[in-house]
Design a protein around this motif. Sequence first.
Motif, PDB file in Angstrom:
ATOM      1  N   GLU A   1       3.077  -4.137  -1.537  1.00  0.00           N
ATOM      2  CA  GLU A   1       2.983  -5.600  -1.486  1.00  0.00           C
ATOM      3  C   GLU A   1       3.097  -6.112  -0.055  1.00  0.00           C
ATOM      4  O   GLU A   1       2.342  -7.007   0.357  1.00  0.00           O
ATOM      5  N   ALA A   2       4.003  -5.550   0.704  1.00  0.00           N
ATOM      6  CA  ALA A   2       4.165  -5.968   2.099  1.00  0.00           C
ATOM      7  C   ALA A   2       2.931  -5.620   2.918  1.00  0.00           C
ATOM      8  O   ALA A   2       2.445  -6.426   3.730  1.00  0.00           O
ATOM      9  N   ILE A   3       2.401  -4.408   2.715  1.00  0.00           N
ATOM     10  CA  ILE A   3       1.216  -3.976   3.459  1.00  0.00           C
ATOM     11  C   ILE A   3       0.020  -4.853   3.127  1.00  0.00           C
ATOM     12  O   ILE A   3      -0.718  -5.296   4.026  1.00  0.00           O
ATOM     13  N   GLU A   4      -0.182  -5.154   1.854  1.00  0.00           N
ATOM     14  CA  GLU A   4      -1.340  -5.952   1.468  1.00  0.00           C
ATOM     15  C   GLU A   4      -1.221  -7.393   1.954  1.00  0.00           C
ATOM     16  O   GLU A   4      -2.224  -7.970   2.413  1.00  0.00           O
ATOM     17  N   GLN A   5      -0.040  -7.966   1.877  1.00  0.00           N
ATOM     18  CA  GLN A   5       0.116  -9.358   2.303  1.00  0.00           C
ATOM     19  C   GLN A   5      -0.093  -9.516   3.804  1.00  0.00           C
ATOM     20  O   GLN A   5      -0.732 -10.472   4.254  1.00  0.00           O
ATOM     21  N   GLN A   6       0.414  -8.578   4.586  1.00  0.00           N
ATOM     22  CA  GLN A   6       0.323  -8.722   6.033  1.00  0.00           C
ATOM     23  C   GLN A   6      -0.979  -8.178   6.619  1.00  0.00           C
ATOM     24  O   GLN A   6      -1.385  -8.599   7.704  1.00  0.00           O
ATOM     25  N   SER A   7      -1.642  -7.285   5.915  1.00  0.00           N
ATOM     26  CA  SER A   7      -2.926  -6.784   6.413  1.00  0.00           C
ATOM     27  C   SER A   7      -4.088  -7.627   5.924  1.00  0.00           C
ATOM     28  O   SER A   7      -5.173  -7.609   6.510  1.00  0.00           O
ATOM     29  N   THR A   8      -3.870  -8.364   4.815  1.00  0.00           N
ATOM     30  CA  THR A   8      -4.883  -9.172   4.113  1.00  0.00           C
ATOM     31  C   THR A   8      -5.972  -8.317   3.469  1.00  0.00           C
ATOM     32  O   THR A   8      -7.017  -8.823   3.090  1.00  0.00           O
TER      33      THR A   8
END
Length: 385
Positions: free
Chosen positions: A192-199
Amino acid sequence: MRLKSIFLLGSLSIGSFLPSLHVYAADSQYSELSNTFNKRFNHELKDNKIPGGAFVVVEADTVLKLGTYGKRIKGGNQRINPHTVFRLASVSKTFAGTLASMLVEEGKLDWQQPIIDYFPEFTLAKQQNAELINLGHIIGHSTGLMPNSYDNLVNANVNLSKIVSKFDELTPICQPGVCYGYQNVAFSFIKEAIEQQSTFSYANFIQKRIFSPLSMSSASVGYDAFLNTSNRAEPHVKTKTGFKRVKVKPNYYQLAPAAGVNASITDLSKWLMANLGQNPEVISTSMIEDLTTPGVKTTKELRRRDWRPFLDSAHYGKGWRVYEFNGRPLIYHAGWVAGYVAEISYSPELNIGMAMLLNGESRVIAKLSAEFWRDAFKRADKLGN
């Protein structure tokens, strides 16, 4: 204790097919080691009647030895080749740690951020503070949660959303950052953190930042991607009458960061080289140091049957295990999921690495890797390295 890593930097662009890799056998001090391992690998797989497998030994930007054995399906006609795709199981965690570290280096994530900033669904039992568990704890297996929390539900193919809702029944066994508790479900919250910050979606981000730049042409993420790969090794489990082919299970594919990557042994040769510092434009020296800085102690690893004669200490870094093997640093991870086993390891000091993939569940893989590193470090000592 902090193990100091030694890295050799380079900027070689590695092609997607084996002939384009630098391959040699005569000019390296580890050529004899690689050739001996090739014979040992084939002997052990044959002796244990394992359906198929592959291995690679690399030095810096060079493949010293790449070998394949057996069939993609027991009793079939299609042989394992350098581009046959296997499931990596928990070796997938090495990629997740790297993706998160990329975003930390870019200032988009911080290891100290609470995981609930990105995954508010995560709650613990009453009077337990889920907000104390940060991204570093998630990626370093130091959440304080019971080891392998709810893996039983993953094995039963329970939907991930239902599993997450049960975390509010858990009481931690220690404060975050204090003790080691290996996780698959909780580790995967990093998605979730990776997807939110990488878009990007997790699969697209790993393709963009790792697979494509390293020309890992057969690597992928997910159940559908694996089944859509024609050149794939089928899973086999050990029974009283020998190895039996089983169906590929989708359950652990729910946990993409923990167990969702598929790759060939050729792909893993490139992954090893990058982690040896040969592709700093993809994985920088500072990132490698971050990923392999020892975190919590993993004392249970010191009791591993094939490894215990050699290990002086064991810690978990960020997606990688960090061993001290007869006094020398060794970076390592293994994976095991219904019908497949995988191992990957490298010595930053000797600048060599090795990986193995099997499509039959067997502990022989641990014996092979421990003996490889025993011999590698013995040779280094003999040569005064």
